[in-house]
Design a protein around this motif. Structure first.
Motif, short mmCIF file in Angstrom:
data_model
loop_
_atom_site.label_atom_id
_atom_site.label_comp_id
_atom_site.label_asym_id
_atom_site.label_seq_id
_atom_site.Cartn_x
_atom_site.Cartn_y
_atom_site.Cartn_z
N GLY A 254 10.56 13.77 -3.38
CA GLY A 254 10.12 12.37 -3.30
C GLY A 254 11.16 11.41 -3.84
N ASP A 255 11.77 11.77 -4.97
CA ASP A 255 12.81 10.91 -5.55
C ASP A 255 14.01 10.79 -4.62
OD1 ASP A 255 11.49 10.19 -7.86
OD2 ASP A 255 12.35 11.80 -9.06
N SER A 256 14.41 11.89 -4.01
CA SER A 256 15.55 11.86 -3.11
C SER A 256 15.28 10.98 -1.89
CB SER A 256 15.88 13.28 -2.67
OG SER A 256 16.98 13.29 -1.81
N GLU B 99 8.14 -4.60 -5.61
CA GLU B 99 8.40 -5.78 -6.42
C GLU B 99 9.80 -6.32 -6.17
OE1 GLU B 99 7.68 -4.44 -10.38
OE2 GLU B 99 5.50 -4.67 -10.19
N GLU B 100 10.76 -5.42 -6.00
CA GLU B 100 12.14 -5.84 -5.79
C GLU B 100 12.39 -6.32 -4.36
OE1 GLU B 100 16.66 -4.13 -6.43
OE2 GLU B 100 14.96 -2.94 -7.08
N SER C 55 0.85 -1.19 0.00
CA SER C 55 0.00 0.00 0.00
C SER C 55 0.89 1.23 0.00
CB SER C 55 -0.93 0.00 1.20
OG SER C 55 -0.19 0.09 2.39
N VAL C 56 0.47 2.24 -0.74
CA VAL C 56 1.23 3.48 -0.87
C VAL C 56 0.31 4.64 -0.50
CG1 VAL C 56 2.52 4.98 -2.42
CG2 VAL C 56 2.61 2.49 -2.74
N VAL C 57 0.76 5.45 0.46
CA VAL C 57 -0.01 6.62 0.89
C VAL C 57 0.89 7.84 0.70
CG1 VAL C 57 -1.21 7.72 2.80
CG2 VAL C 57 -1.23 5.23 2.58
N VAL C 58 0.37 8.85 0.00
CA VAL C 58 1.13 10.08 -0.25
C VAL C 58 0.32 11.25 0.31
CG1 VAL C 58 2.21 11.55 -1.99
CG2 VAL C 58 2.10 9.08 -2.34
N HIS C 59 0.94 12.01 1.21
CA HIS C 59 0.29 13.18 1.82
C HIS C 59 0.97 14.44 1.31
CE1 HIS C 59 -1.71 10.64 4.78
NE2 HIS C 59 -0.54 10.06 5.01
N VAL D 233 2.62 13.99 -9.56
CA VAL D 233 3.65 13.64 -8.58
C VAL D 233 3.22 12.40 -7.80
CG1 VAL D 233 4.82 14.40 -6.48
CG2 VAL D 233 4.54 15.98 -8.38
N ARG D 234 1.96 12.35 -7.41
CA ARG D 234 1.44 11.21 -6.66
C ARG D 234 1.59 9.92 -7.46
NH1 ARG D 234 -4.06 11.73 -3.50
NH2 ARG D 234 -2.68 13.18 -2.46
N GLU D 235 1.26 9.95 -8.74
CA GLU D 235 1.39 8.75 -9.58
C GLU D 235 2.85 8.35 -9.78
OE1 GLU D 235 -0.87 6.55 -10.53
OE2 GLU D 235 -2.18 7.77 -9.27
N HIS D 236 3.73 9.35 -9.92
CA HIS D 236 5.16 9.06 -10.06
C HIS D 236 5.69 8.36 -8.82
CE1 HIS D 236 9.38 9.54 -11.05
NE2 HIS D 236 9.56 10.11 -9.86
N VAL D 237 5.33 8.88 -7.64
CA VAL D 237 5.78 8.29 -6.38
C VAL D 237 5.19 6.89 -6.21
CG1 VAL D 237 5.59 8.51 -3.88
CG2 VAL D 237 6.23 10.48 -5.24
N ARG D 238 3.92 6.72 -6.54
CA ARG D 238 3.30 5.39 -6.44
C ARG D 238 3.99 4.38 -7.35
NH1 ARG D 238 -2.89 6.94 -6.16
NH2 ARG D 238 -3.04 7.10 -3.89
N ALA D 239 4.31 4.80 -8.57
CA ALA D 239 4.98 3.89 -9.51
C ALA D 239 6.35 3.48 -8.96
CB ALA D 239 5.13 4.55 -10.87
#
Length: 114
Positions: A79-81, A33-34, A6-10, A20-26
């Motif tokens: 988010g990426d960092s 998976e890894e 589960s992924v929660v973005v606030h 941004v939310r979809e990028h972080v979820r992906a």
């Protein structure tokens, strides 16, 4: 295991950005998976004085990892960092668990007599 994660973005003091939310979820889905031991990702993106910060937490079966990334120019970079830091910690934890089992198996095998 990606379906179980589960992924929660606030967004705190920021406008909600679905891209941004979809990028972080992906990205979190790829990490799940890894590393199947990670089952719950929670990221909080918040505005600072002149930048954006991200607090990230990952929970799982035997895993609890947290990371903070600040000073990024935008929410996507923050988010990426933070997820880069989470990935390094997940890899370290995963490798420690895997290689500890291998070392234990090698020690219990004993020496060959030839």
């Amino acid at each position: 295991m990606a379906a179980d994660a589960s992924v929660v973005v606030h967004f705190k003091d920021l406008t909600v950005d679905e891209e941004v939310r979809e990028h972080v979820r992906a990205r979190c889905t790829r990490l799940a998976e890894e590393f199947p031991e990670a089952t719950h990702f929670e990221l909080t993106l918040e505005a600072e004085a002149t930048a954006v910060a991200c607090h990230a937490r990952v929970n799982g079966k035997q895993t609890r990892i947290a990371a903070h990334a600040g000073g990024a120019p935008g929410p996507r970079q923050a988010g990426d960092s933070a997820l880069d830091k989470i990935e390094r910690e997940l890899r370290k934890d995963h490798d420690k668990r895997i290689f500890a089992q291998r070392r234990k198996a090698q020690r219990s095998r004993g020496k060959r007599v030839g």
